[in-house]
Scaffold this active site. Structure first.
Site, PDB file in Angstrom:
ATOM      1  CE1 TYR A  58      15.787   5.616  -1.580  1.00  0.00           C
ATOM      2  CE2 TYR A  58      15.707   3.417  -0.651  1.00  0.00           C
ATOM      3  CZ  TYR A  58      15.222   4.708  -0.722  1.00  0.00           C
ATOM      4  OH  TYR A  58      14.185   5.097   0.086  1.00  0.00           O
ATOM      5  CD  GLU A  78      25.101  -0.669 -27.631  1.00  0.00           C
ATOM      6  OE1 GLU A  78      24.303  -1.022 -28.519  1.00  0.00           O
ATOM      7  OE2 GLU A  78      25.630   0.459 -27.611  1.00  0.00           O
ATOM      8  CE  LYS A 103      22.765   9.344 -27.799  1.00  0.00           C
ATOM      9  NZ  LYS A 103      23.937   8.758 -28.503  1.00  0.00           N
TER      10      LYS A 103
END
Length: 129
Positions: A58, A78, A103
């Site tokens: 990770y 998107e 955001k």
């Protein structure tokens, strides 16, 4: 969602600075994006071997996802979320990924705490409920 892996690895709050957005000032000035990842994978092999090579690293994944966010500006979160999902699914051990793009400084003329988009994708296409 169709999943054969019962295990989930979550990495939340990955902070990135990038220049995504529809407006010129977003592209010019940039802003902070926060990324959350949840990976569906089978951790049994790593648990049995205690070897990093048997699971998703990770640390490396975060570095790769962060680099994907911080390159090549796009208009829409998107598009950005799909780019991040694609990067995560490059590791064949990842059966599915849930990506949330936050955001928090989106140009909205109102008081709000966050704008977030979450997508779920699986190897072979979108994951289904």
């Amino acid at each position: 969602m169709t999943q054969s892996a019962t295990d989930e690895l979550a990495i939340t709050g990955i902070e990135c600075f990038a220049h995504h957005g529809v407006f010129d000032f977003e592209r010019r000035e940039g802003q902070v994006f926060l990324i959350d990842l949840v990976l569906g994978l089978d951790t049994a092999p790593a648990a049995a071997s205690d070897d990093l090579h048997d699971t998703v690293d990770y640390g490396s994944l975060v570095a790769t996802a962060k680099a994907a966010v911080e390159r090549d500006p796009v208009d829409l979160i998107e598009t950005l979320a799909q780019r991040i999902a694609d990067v995560c699914l490059l590791d064949s051990r990842v059966e599915w990924v849930r990506v949330t793009v936050h955001k928090p400084d989106a140009p909205i003329d109102a008081t709000y705490s966050d704008v977030a988009l979450t997508i779920t994708r699986a190897n072979g296409g979108p994951a289904r409920d």
